[in-house]
Write an enzyme that holds these catalytic residues in place. Structure first.
Site, short mmCIF file in Angstrom:
data_model
loop_
_atom_site.label_atom_id
_atom_site.label_comp_id
_atom_site.label_asym_id
_atom_site.label_seq_id
_atom_site.Cartn_x
_atom_site.Cartn_y
_atom_site.Cartn_z
N HIS A 14 0.85 -1.19 0.00
CA HIS A 14 0.00 0.00 0.00
C HIS A 14 0.88 1.23 0.00
O HIS A 14 2.11 1.15 0.09
CB HIS A 14 -0.96 0.01 1.20
CG HIS A 14 -0.31 0.28 2.52
ND1 HIS A 14 -0.96 0.93 3.54
CD2 HIS A 14 0.92 -0.01 3.00
CE1 HIS A 14 -0.16 1.03 4.59
NE2 HIS A 14 0.98 0.45 4.29
N CYS A 33 6.10 6.30 3.85
CA CYS A 33 4.89 5.53 3.53
C CYS A 33 4.16 6.06 2.31
O CYS A 33 3.25 5.43 1.81
CB CYS A 33 3.95 5.49 4.73
SG CYS A 33 4.61 4.56 6.12
N HIS A 39 4.98 0.19 -0.78
CA HIS A 39 5.75 -0.58 0.20
C HIS A 39 4.81 -1.63 0.78
O HIS A 39 3.61 -1.52 0.61
CB HIS A 39 6.34 0.32 1.30
CG HIS A 39 5.32 0.89 2.23
ND1 HIS A 39 4.53 1.97 1.91
CD2 HIS A 39 4.94 0.51 3.48
CE1 HIS A 39 3.72 2.24 2.92
NE2 HIS A 39 3.93 1.37 3.88
N HIS A 41 3.85 -4.89 3.85
CA HIS A 41 3.93 -5.40 5.21
C HIS A 41 3.48 -6.85 5.24
O HIS A 41 2.68 -7.29 4.40
CB HIS A 41 3.00 -4.61 6.14
CG HIS A 41 3.31 -3.16 6.23
ND1 HIS A 41 4.33 -2.66 6.99
CD2 HIS A 41 2.72 -2.09 5.63
CE1 HIS A 41 4.36 -1.35 6.87
NE2 HIS A 41 3.39 -0.98 6.05
N ASP A 79 -4.45 -10.75 0.60
CA ASP A 79 -3.14 -11.40 0.53
C ASP A 79 -2.49 -11.24 -0.84
O ASP A 79 -3.10 -11.56 -1.87
CB ASP A 79 -3.27 -12.88 0.90
CG ASP A 79 -1.91 -13.52 1.15
OD1 ASP A 79 -1.00 -12.83 1.65
OD2 ASP A 79 -1.76 -14.73 0.86
N HIS A 80 -1.27 -10.74 -0.82
CA HIS A 80 -0.48 -10.49 -2.02
C HIS A 80 -1.19 -9.54 -2.99
O HIS A 80 -1.16 -9.73 -4.20
CB HIS A 80 -0.06 -11.80 -2.69
CG HIS A 80 0.99 -12.51 -1.91
ND1 HIS A 80 0.67 -13.30 -0.82
CD2 HIS A 80 2.34 -12.52 -2.01
CE1 HIS A 80 1.79 -13.78 -0.30
NE2 HIS A 80 2.82 -13.32 -1.00
N GLU A 126 0.59 -4.28 11.83
CA GLU A 126 1.29 -3.88 10.60
C GLU A 126 2.77 -4.24 10.70
O GLU A 126 3.38 -4.67 9.72
CB GLU A 126 1.13 -2.37 10.41
CG GLU A 126 1.75 -1.85 9.15
CD GLU A 126 1.54 -0.36 9.00
OE1 GLU A 126 0.76 0.03 8.11
OE2 GLU A 126 2.16 0.40 9.75
#
Length: 137
Positions: A14, A33, A39, A41, A79-80, A126
């Site tokens: 995100h 960010c 980037h 997490h 996810d991903h 996070e």
């Protein structure tokens, strides 16, 4: 009343930014960010439900059912993925962990209610140092 928590994990990218702000303003407010190249997490999601134990089953909720609800409604969508672009329930919203936690709660609460339990809280980690807890309104 008893509380049960299920943990799931997902990885997602995100960035925090406002399209109506300049790159400099985004950098000033959101720091790294706001990187235009995104980037990511490795998130941990804790879903805590509460209620009374069913005397017939000995369960508050069937954990296989809870797992399936979380996977279908949340993990499979995040996810991903790129939270800003790919995730239907985050469209048009700031892709912060705070907003994600609220949206996840809002999605899961009615599904869990259908199974006879109440969603107590969402904890979304996070990083190992930063996490959000949301208990609903």
């Amino acid at each position: 009343m008893i509380h049960i928590t299920r943990r799931e994990r997902f990885s997602a990218a995100h960035k925090l930014y406002r399209s109506d702000w300049s790159m400099d303003k985004n950098l000033e407010v959101f720091g790294k960010c706001s990187n235009p190249n995104w980037h990511g997490h490795n998130y941990e999601l804790f879903v805590t439900v509460k209620g009374d134990i069913n005397p017939e089953t000995g369960f508050l909720i069937d954990l296989r059912v809870l797992k399936e609800i979380i996977l279908v409604e949340v993990i499979d969508k995040l996810d991903h993925r790129n939270v800003n672009i790919d995730v239907d329930f985050m469209q048009g919203k700031m892709a912060s962990t705070e907003v994600m936690a609220v949206e996840i709660f809002n999605i899961l609460a009615p599904k869990i209610q259908e199974e006879g339990a109440t969603l107590h809280s969402i904890k979304l980690c996070e990083t190992e140092n930063n996490f959000i807890e949301y208990f609903g309104k």
